[in-house]
Design an enzyme around this catalytic site. Structure first.
Site, PDB file in Angstrom:
ATOM      1  N   GLU A  43       0.848  -1.195   0.000  1.00  0.00           N
ATOM      2  CA  GLU A  43       0.000   0.000   0.000  1.00  0.00           C
ATOM      3  C   GLU A  43       0.887   1.250   0.000  1.00  0.00           C
ATOM      4  OE1 GLU A  43      -3.128  -0.045  -0.424  1.00  0.00           O
ATOM      5  OE2 GLU A  43      -3.666  -2.116   0.047  1.00  0.00           O
ATOM      6  N   CYS A  79      -6.983  -1.426   8.710  1.00  0.00           N
ATOM      7  CA  CYS A  79      -5.702  -1.448   8.002  1.00  0.00           C
ATOM      8  C   CYS A  79      -5.308  -0.025   7.610  1.00  0.00           C
ATOM      9  CB  CYS A  79      -5.809  -2.309   6.747  1.00  0.00           C
ATOM     10  SG  CYS A  79      -5.977  -4.059   7.116  1.00  0.00           S
ATOM     11  N   HIS A  98      -0.760  -5.765   2.435  1.00  0.00           N
ATOM     12  CA  HIS A  98      -1.957  -6.604   2.509  1.00  0.00           C
ATOM     13  C   HIS A  98      -1.617  -8.007   2.011  1.00  0.00           C
ATOM     14  CE1 HIS A  98      -5.275  -3.453   2.962  1.00  0.00           C
ATOM     15  NE2 HIS A  98      -5.541  -4.410   3.834  1.00  0.00           N
TER      16      HIS A  98
END
Length: 210
Positions: A84, A148, A167
């Protein structure tokens, strides 16, 4: 070695349909593998609760004083190990494990809408995929507006972008816990190399300019 790098890697506890959270399983596997002699690795499991995250992260950064914190979370939509690039401040409507969500639906009052990691996730992704470890890595710019994303944004905010988020898919879809542990190891080692190269460039630049 006095100059060991300190790295903190976190996974999440079970929530919703994830009775086993592959992120914490993968992080425990990573702990078994380690990140090499030069790295002091500390792992911890984070509750899927907004308020616990708000309390836990500042003390984690302060107590451990790590060079890097990497948060790992599960995504039912992921089929790759997904890096991410940024965390988001607003849009937290989904209830946590305590059936709570922030009244403001935001992470930090007056914080920027989006904070990017100082790490170039495309570069990390390319390096790991080129090394051909048999685990596919991809990059995303939407960490999902749940714990998250919330956790990632909090760390990015606290440490001016010196954090990362990964992730992982649920176990067996398609990767085993051993695969995910190896994937995390490869990704974090590349992240540390990148940080080192940046630091080196910065020092060279500083030496030239004085």
């Amino acid at each position: 070695m006095a100059n060991k790098k300190k790295v903190v890697v976190t996974g999440f506890e079970p929530f919703g349909e994830h009775a086993v959270n592959s992120s914490w399983v993968a992080v425990q596997e990573l702990e078994r593998l380690g990140l090499g002699e030069a790295v002091d690795l500390h792992v911890c499991e984070i509750p899927v609760e907004y308020q616990a995250v708000q309390n836990l992260l500042p003390s984690l950064w302060k107590e451990q004083q790590p060079q890097l914190v990497v948060h790992v979370g599960v995504s039912g939509l992921a089929t790759t190990v997904t890096l991410e690039q940024c965390g988001h401040n607003k849009g937290y409507k989904r209830l946590d494990n305590c059936s709570f969500c922030p009244a403001s639906q935001c992470c930090m009052e007056n914080g920027p809408d989006c904070i990017k990691s100082v790490l170039d996730m495309d570069a990390v992704c390319k390096r790991v995929n080129d090394s051909d470890i048999g685990i596919a890595v991809s990059v995303s710019k939407d960490a999902g507006r749940y714990l998250c994303d919330y956790t990632y944004y909090t760390s990015l905010y606290l440490r001016q972008g010196h954090a990362a988020f990964v992730h992982v898919p649920p176990l067996g879809k398609p990767y085993s816990s051993q695969d995910l542990g190896r994937g995390l190891q490869a990704v974090i080692q590349e992240m540390l190399k990148l940080l080192e190269e940046e630091e080196h460039k910065h020092n060279e630049h500083c030496n030239h300019s004085h």
